[in-house]
Scaffold this motif. Structure first.
Motif, PDB file in Angstrom:
ATOM      1  N   THR A 131      40.893 -38.810   5.982  1.00 45.17           N
ATOM      2  CA  THR A 131      40.120 -37.546   5.636  1.00 45.17           C
ATOM      3  C   THR A 131      40.765 -36.264   6.395  1.00 45.17           C
ATOM      4  O   THR A 131      41.351 -36.305   7.485  1.00 45.17           O
ATOM      5  N   THR A 133      40.999 -32.055   6.793  1.00 42.27           N
ATOM      6  CA  THR A 133      40.156 -30.664   6.713  1.00 42.27           C
ATOM      7  C   THR A 133      41.145 -29.584   6.661  1.00 42.27           C
ATOM      8  O   THR A 133      41.784 -29.415   7.670  1.00 42.27           O
ATOM      9  N   THR A 142      36.679 -30.131   3.274  1.00 41.44           N
ATOM     10  CA  THR A 142      37.189 -31.618   3.997  1.00 41.44           C
ATOM     11  C   THR A 142      37.309 -32.616   2.725  1.00 41.44           C
ATOM     12  O   THR A 142      36.280 -32.788   1.756  1.00 41.44           O
ATOM     13  N   THR A 144      38.447 -36.436   1.428  1.00 43.73           N
ATOM     14  CA  THR A 144      38.927 -37.940   1.798  1.00 43.73           C
ATOM     15  C   THR A 144      39.502 -38.454   0.629  1.00 43.73           C
ATOM     16  O   THR A 144      39.399 -38.363  -0.584  1.00 43.73           O
ATOM     17  N   THR A 306      33.885 -33.179   0.404  1.00 40.77           N
ATOM     18  CA  THR A 306      32.616 -33.427   1.228  1.00 40.77           C
ATOM     19  C   THR A 306      32.128 -31.896   1.657  1.00 40.77           C
ATOM     20  O   THR A 306      30.916 -31.792   2.193  1.00 40.77           O
TER      21      THR A 306
END
Length: 314
Positions: A131, A133, A142, A144, A306
């Protein structure tokens, strides 16, 4: 300045280049697709990196605006100033259009968090999700990333060789098992690890397969299949498939049932593999099987956002 673009898709390959630049102490800018409206050649979260000598690894748009992004990346490295660019609808660059319509926003950062990038690379190399950011001016996004699909093949002959070659070309991480040393030598250039010589039809060492793995048996002499299939069934591999006709698959399942495999386990084995039935060409059979695997993992391989951006503007 070379102004050279190397078209690589997967995040782990871009991050490998980041690791190389970091190890050399070389300046670079990280480029990330952070917002898409309408159609797009790439996902949100697609990565590229631009070095101080004008080399771009990765791409954002399959060529139509990548050269301009490269030039902005070079300038960002030179000035140390990050920038958020929009192309397509709402863009100030009226002469640079997106054939697919909509808009694409990219974040160019000449001072990214290198430790976070290296940690993400290590995670993906260890076949774990990673992940990151990113921090454009408006708000963070963010993302993944998943490891590459591991393409684990057991077989021999032309289809086995073709599957290894085409699997590697498709971007899979190929591993290979075969009782034939000549076949092992032939597929070695396409494998991420040294191929394994199968010495017994009845014994198979435990396999280490994760959920981003596809395991395929590619034998015409099907006596070599059961031990490998049972070893694969003992793992969380997402895709397990076997070459052969429908009649062969029925017999395969009966044999595995007699060896104590449960109906739940047997239901995991796909056969005959491939999206196109009754092919007679090794390369086409391999491509047909690869297409089925790609369909299984396609959405898993897309980056997961996300904390998406709001509507961004320059």
């Amino acid at each position: 300045m070379r102004n050279l673009i190397t078209y690589l898709d997967h995040a782990v390959d871009i991050l490998a280049q980041v690791a190389t630049y970091a190890g050399m102490g070389r300046p670079f800018a990280l480029i990330t697709s952070v917002d898409i409206k309408g159609g797009s050649a790439r996902d949100v979260g697609s990565l590229a990196v631009v070095s101080d000598d004008g080399v771009m690894t990765g791409y954002m748009s399959n060529g139509c605006i990548d050269q301009d992004i490269l030039l902005h990346g070079i300038e960002a490295v030179e000035t140390g100033q990050a920038r958020l660019l929009r192309y397509g609808e709402g863009s100030p660059f009226h002469d640079l259009t997106l054939p697919c319509g909509g808009s694409l926003s990219v974040w160019i950062d000449p001072m990214p968090d290198v430790d976070a990038l290296l940690s993400a690379h290590e995670a993906l190399m260890a076949r774990k999700p990673a992940t990151l950011t990113l921090l454009p001016p408006s708000n963070a996004v963010t993302i993944t990333y998943q490891p590459k699909v591991s393409f684990v093949l057991a077989g021999r002959g032309a289809i086995f060789r073709a599957a290894a070659k085409n699997g590697q070309a498709a971007g899979f991480e190929v591993q290979a098992f075969s009782p034939d040393v000549a076949d092992l030598a032939a597929v070695t250039p396409f494998c991420i690890t040294t191929p394994t010589h199968m010495r017994s039809q009845t014994e198979m060492e435990a396999l280490t397969l994760d959920p981003v793995c596809a395991a395929l048996t590619l034998f015409h002499d099907h006596d070599w299949e059961p031990a490998f299939l049972m070893a694969a069934l003992a793992t969380p591999a997402r895709f397990i498939g076997a070459l052969g006709s429908r009649r062969t698959h029925t017999g395969r399942l009966e044999h595995l049932r007699a060896l104590g495999q449960s109906e739940k386990s047997l239901a995991r084995i796909r056969g005959p593999i491939g999206l196109v039935p009754s092919l007679r060409d090794a390369n086409l059979i391999a491509i047909s099987a690869i297409a089925e695997v790609a369909g299984e993992f396609a959405y898993d391989q897309q980056t997961q956002v996300t904390a998406p951006l709001c509507d961004v503007a320059i």
